[in-house]
Scaffold this motif. Structure first.
Motif, PDB file in Angstrom:
ATOM      1  N   ASP A 121       0.829  -1.210   0.000  1.00 44.08           N
ATOM      2  CA  ASP A 121       0.000   0.000   0.000  1.00 44.08           C
ATOM      3  C   ASP A 121       0.859   1.255   0.000  1.00 44.08           C
ATOM      4  OD1 ASP A 121       0.920  -0.566   2.550  1.00 44.08           O
ATOM      5  OD2 ASP A 121      -0.863   0.221   3.560  1.00 44.08           O
ATOM      6  N   LEU A 122       1.997   1.222   0.655  1.00 40.67           N
ATOM      7  CA  LEU A 122       2.900   2.362   0.628  1.00 40.67           C
ATOM      8  C   LEU A 122       3.516   2.524  -0.749  1.00 40.67           C
ATOM      9  CD1 LEU A 122       4.561   4.649   1.851  1.00 40.67           C
ATOM     10  CD2 LEU A 122       6.173   2.934   2.715  1.00 40.67           C
ATOM     11  N   TYR A 123       3.911   1.420  -1.347  1.00 42.72           N
ATOM     12  CA  TYR A 123       4.515   1.482  -2.686  1.00 42.72           C
ATOM     13  C   TYR A 123       3.568   2.153  -3.677  1.00 42.72           C
ATOM     14  CZ  TYR A 123       6.950   0.058  -6.932  1.00 42.72           C
ATOM     15  OH  TYR A 123       7.606   0.069  -8.133  1.00 42.72           O
ATOM     16  N   PHE A 334       6.140   4.209   9.020  1.00 48.14           N
ATOM     17  CA  PHE A 334       6.137   5.262  10.021  1.00 48.14           C
ATOM     18  C   PHE A 334       6.635   6.573   9.424  1.00 48.14           C
ATOM     19  CE2 PHE A 334       8.189   7.704  13.399  1.00 48.14           C
ATOM     20  CZ  PHE A 334       7.193   7.735  14.361  1.00 48.14           C
ATOM     21  N   PHE A 335       7.707   6.497   8.658  1.00 48.75           N
ATOM     22  CA  PHE A 335       8.298   7.694   8.070  1.00 48.75           C
ATOM     23  C   PHE A 335       7.321   8.397   7.138  1.00 48.75           C
ATOM     24  CE2 PHE A 335      10.789   9.776   4.690  1.00 48.75           C
ATOM     25  CZ  PHE A 335      11.562  10.640   5.451  1.00 48.75           C
ATOM     26  N   TYR A 336       6.627   7.630   6.287  1.00 47.11           N
ATOM     27  CA  TYR A 336       5.744   8.223   5.280  1.00 47.11           C
ATOM     28  C   TYR A 336       4.312   8.434   5.766  1.00 47.11           C
ATOM     29  CZ  TYR A 336       9.468   7.506   1.880  1.00 47.11           C
ATOM     30  OH  TYR A 336      10.659   7.557   1.198  1.00 47.11           O
ATOM     31  N   ASN A 340       3.547  12.125  10.301  1.00 46.30           N
ATOM     32  CA  ASN A 340       4.967  12.379  10.518  1.00 46.30           C
ATOM     33  C   ASN A 340       5.610  13.046   9.310  1.00 46.30           C
ATOM     34  OD1 ASN A 340       4.734  10.898  12.997  1.00 46.30           O
ATOM     35  ND2 ASN A 340       4.930   8.999  11.838  1.00 46.30           N
ATOM     36  N   TYR A 341       5.306  12.527   8.141  1.00 42.03           N
ATOM     37  CA  TYR A 341       5.989  12.924   6.909  1.00 42.03           C
ATOM     38  C   TYR A 341       5.732  14.384   6.537  1.00 42.03           C
ATOM     39  CZ  TYR A 341       7.532  12.550   2.007  1.00 42.03           C
ATOM     40  OH  TYR A 341       8.158  12.714   0.808  1.00 42.03           O
ATOM     41  N   VAL A 342       4.505  14.839   6.732  1.00 38.07           N
ATOM     42  CA  VAL A 342       4.186  16.229   6.391  1.00 38.07           C
ATOM     43  C   VAL A 342       5.062  17.186   7.204  1.00 38.07           C
ATOM     44  CG1 VAL A 342       2.408  18.021   6.583  1.00 38.07           C
ATOM     45  CG2 VAL A 342       1.848  15.813   5.566  1.00 38.07           C
ATOM     46  N   PRO A 352       6.591  16.624  -1.406  1.00 36.83           N
ATOM     47  CA  PRO A 352       6.383  15.238  -0.971  1.00 36.83           C
ATOM     48  C   PRO A 352       6.593  14.237  -2.094  1.00 36.83           C
ATOM     49  CG  PRO A 352       4.286  16.269  -1.393  1.00 36.83           C
ATOM     50  CD  PRO A 352       5.319  17.350  -1.572  1.00 36.83           C
ATOM     51  N   ALA A 353       6.836  12.995  -1.700  1.00 36.99           N
ATOM     52  CA  ALA A 353       7.026  11.915  -2.670  1.00 36.99           C
ATOM     53  C   ALA A 353       5.852  10.954  -2.677  1.00 36.99           C
ATOM     54  CB  ALA A 353       8.307  11.147  -2.361  1.00 36.99           C
TER      55      ALA A 353
END
Length: 420
Positions: A121-123, A334-336, A340-342, A352-353
């Protein structure tokens, strides 16, 4: 009485097994060695200090992911390549690395394919154009950390005071630079150039792409010594020789140029979308606006898309490869996570990526939407090619030698020959 003793013994055994279980669980904690590059003055505080609302990335991650520990180090861009190479040579490669290059590590068989550790799902949340920049031999070897786009920033008040237009061509840039020098009596540098080891490759891109050249030809083959490239770098060197730029392009980094711009000492500066935030942090009150990067007559200017990466190294000694891969996946999730990521992206003013972060960023800063449109038309460095690091260092060396009087053509010819 015997029954009571039996119960007591049974309970003792249960507590004993529980205690052993706790020790086993503790022993099975996975520690990931992580290297993060220092993007600005806030990076270290966010990851290791109190920059995440009184806590930091490591503390928050470990509290939400029991069983996984982070040995995280923030390393400056000037040192990171040496640090990583030294660790690899000593058999101590990090588990997770944040850096710009990847192809050299992948070609040496040091990296794991993203498919082995990145949750599906992250990919799917990554922008496809970003993922495409980390493909080699049909395999994705890294995921994008963040991105930025470059544009021309100019001092609006200065240009209005002088009554001149923002240059769009190289000839207009020279005319504007001459006007600025005369008007301000040499107190303001017209144009900024960074040919340092930090970002000399960006200067190469700005001028060569703006002259129909670039690092590679239409077939994707290295073409660093093309006639277009030679002409472009000669033009940039002439800007320096004619006094139109900051005086020391070989030592003055982009941050030095941004400092000059924030202080009203530089009229024009090519910089990333973080420029307004950077200037504000420096106490600058410059009335600035953006424009396209000037190109040679009849050519099209191009913004530079800069994308850094996160990658995972192999570790054949890990006793449980599946558990290690799962731990790396937890780090990425967690990072994305937008929560947190924003904060990470907006802290230094990057783009953002992942799609999930876009809505939150645009809501907090509407200007991000325009930059996302710009990013779609950017050109990227050819970092998927294994020789990229050699080329990157090579064009910087060529520029610096040319600043000291060497022939641009001779320098680029030598680099091209080394790539054959």
């Amino acid at each position: 009485m015997k029954k009571v003793l039996a119960v007591i013994l049974a309970l003792a055994m249960i507590f004993s097994f529980a205690a052993c279980g706790e020790k086993e669980a503790a022993a099975e904690d996975i520690t990931l060695d992580v290297i993060i590059c220092q993007y600005g003055p806030n990076t270290n505080e966010w990851f290791l200090g109190k920059g995440m609302n009184g806590t930091n990335f490591v503390e928050k991650f470990e509290s939400e992911n029991p069983g996984v520990k982070l040995n995280l180090e923030v390393v400056s861009w000037n040192d990171v390549y040496t640090v990583v190479d030294t660790r690899i040579a000593s058999g101590q490669a990090p588990d997770i690395l944040n850096i710009d290059v990847f192809a050299n590590y992948a070609s040496e068989g040091l990296l794991m394919p993203v498919s082995e550790y990145c949750p599906a799902d992250l990919y799917e949340d990554f922008f496809p154009s970003f993922i495409d920049q980390s493909v080699m031999d049909g395999t994705v070897w890294a995921v994008p950390d963040l991105a930025s786009a470059r544009a021309l920033y100019y001092n609006v008040d200065m240009f209005e005071e002088m009554g001149i237009a923002v240059p769009t061509t190289w000839a207009e840039l020279e005319e504007a630079s001459e006007t600025i020098l005369d008007y301000y009596g040499g107190e303001v540098y017209p144009w900024g150039i960074d040919m340092t080891t930090d970002e000399g490759q960006a200067a190469f891109a700005y001028y060569t792409w703006g002259n129909g050249g670039g690092f590679v030809d239409a077939n994707g083959n290295w073409a660093v010594n093309s006639a277009e490239n030679v002409e472009a770098i000669e033009y940039a060197i002439d800007l320096v020789k004619n006094g139109y730029t900051n005086p020391n392009p070989e030592t003055q980094t982009r941050y030095d140029l941004q400092d000059m711009f924030a202080a009203g000492k530089l009229a024009m500066c090519i910089a990333p979308n973080s420029m307004p935030t950077y200037c504000a942090d420096k106490g600058g009150t410059v009335n600035m606006a953006t424009a396209g990067i000037p190109a040679n007559e009849g050519k099209t200017g191009s913004s530079v898309g800069v994308m850094d990466r996160i990658m995972a190294f192999k570790d054949e000694s890990a006793p449980d490869q599946a558990a290690r891969n799962e731990a790396i996946g937890k780090f990425l999730k967690f990072f994305y996570n937008p929560e947190n990521y924003v904060g990470w992206v907006s802290m230094e003013g990057f783009l953002p990526a992942v799609n999930s972060a876009v809505a939150a960023l645009v809501e907090s800063d509407p200007s991000f939407e325009a930059w996302l449109d710009v990013l779609g038309s950017c050109q990227f460095y050819p970092t998927a090619k294994a020789e990229w690091d050699q080329v990157k260092q090579g064009v910087i060396k060529a520029e610096q030698e040319a600043l000291n009087g060497a022939s641009v053509k001779d320098q680029l010819d030598a680099l091209q020959a080394a790539l054959q």
